[in-house]
Design a protein around this motif. Structure first.
Motif, PDB file in Angstrom:
ATOM      1  N   LYS A  15      31.202 -11.408 -28.688  1.00 42.83           N
ATOM      2  CA  LYS A  15      30.212 -10.983 -27.692  1.00 42.83           C
ATOM      3  C   LYS A  15      30.216 -11.917 -26.482  1.00 42.83           C
ATOM      4  O   LYS A  15      30.165 -11.471 -25.337  1.00 42.83           O
ATOM      5  N   ARG A  28      31.290 -11.126 -22.391  1.00 43.88           N
ATOM      6  CA  ARG A  28      30.410 -11.400 -21.242  1.00 43.88           C
ATOM      7  C   ARG A  28      30.971 -12.453 -20.289  1.00 43.88           C
ATOM      8  O   ARG A  28      30.404 -12.700 -19.243  1.00 43.88           O
ATOM      9  N   ASP A  84      18.011 -11.957 -19.477  1.00 42.34           N
ATOM     10  CA  ASP A  84      19.239 -11.917 -20.262  1.00 42.34           C
ATOM     11  C   ASP A  84      19.210 -12.967 -21.363  1.00 42.34           C
ATOM     12  O   ASP A  84      19.085 -14.163 -21.093  1.00 42.34           O
ATOM     13  N   LEU A 120      21.335 -14.391 -24.771  1.00 41.55           N
ATOM     14  CA  LEU A 120      22.604 -14.345 -25.477  1.00 41.55           C
ATOM     15  C   LEU A 120      22.319 -14.451 -26.967  1.00 41.55           C
ATOM     16  O   LEU A 120      21.818 -15.470 -27.453  1.00 41.55           O
TER      17      LEU A 120
END
Length: 196
Positions: free
Chosen positions: A90, A94, A64, A66
């Motif tokens: 964003k 999350r 993952d 960012l």
């Protein structure tokens, strides 16, 4: 490497087995993420070094990452502001924190706030006119969002004295707009391009 991109960095965890990748452009963090498997890093590092788009690097990563900001090679302030808003939206999506997400989305929906550079400090949302020095310019508002139950808190800066406590995000945004200094209102309303 693209001339506006800085080198990327990999740091190793001290207490836990993990590696964190960081990449910045024009002194702004553009991409970061952690993995427990060092073998997952080379494709990300290669993509960064070869100038791949951030979305492409994120799609090709097996861990993952960012991202969210878009690169602004010429450091145009209006584009830097739009990029930071994109990143905060964003990040809020999350965060698994509905009140924080509502705060970011509502602030972005307000044109007078959207024209300003948004930044967070301890998860409290603040604004400034100058993207290059958000923490060195005078603050006019910092909005803290509750986790679960509670009120939105309004301060002049993130740990300053409490000015207001309101129950809804709409009230918090209204207080923030009312606190925008006159010179910032005038400057932002003179530049219609910054509405987008």
């Amino acid at each position: 490497m693209a001339p506006h991109r800085h080198s990327s960095y990999v740091t190793a965890g001290h207490h836990e087995r993990h590696w964190t990748f960081w990449g910045s452009s024009n002194n702004r963090l553009m991409i970061c993420g952690s993995t427990e498997d060092m073998r997952e890093l080379p494709p990300v590092i290669r993509g960064w070094a070869e100038g791949a788009a951030l979305d492409e690097i994120e799609r090709n990563a097996s861990f993952d990452l960012l991202t969210g900001r878009f690169e602004v090679p010429d450091n145009n302030p209006a584009d830097v502001i739009a990029s930071e808003w994109q990143y905060l939206l964003k990040e809020a999506d999350r965060a698994d924190w509905p009140q924080y997400q509502a705060l970011i989305e509502s602030a972005h929906a307000e044109p007078r706030l959207r024209r300003l550079y948004p930044y967070t400090n301890h998860w409290a949302l603040g604004f400034t006119e100058m993207p290059d020095a958000p923490y060195s310019t005078p603050s006019f508002v910092s909005i803290g969002s509750p986790r679960g139950v509670g009120d939105y808190t309004i301060r002049e800066w993130w740990n300053g004295p409490l000015l207001h406590r309101v129950t809804t995000v709409a009230e918090a945004i209204a207080v923030a707009v009312a606190r925008i200094p006159t010179d910032l209102l005038r400057t932002s309303s003179e530049d219609p391009e910054r509405d987008t």
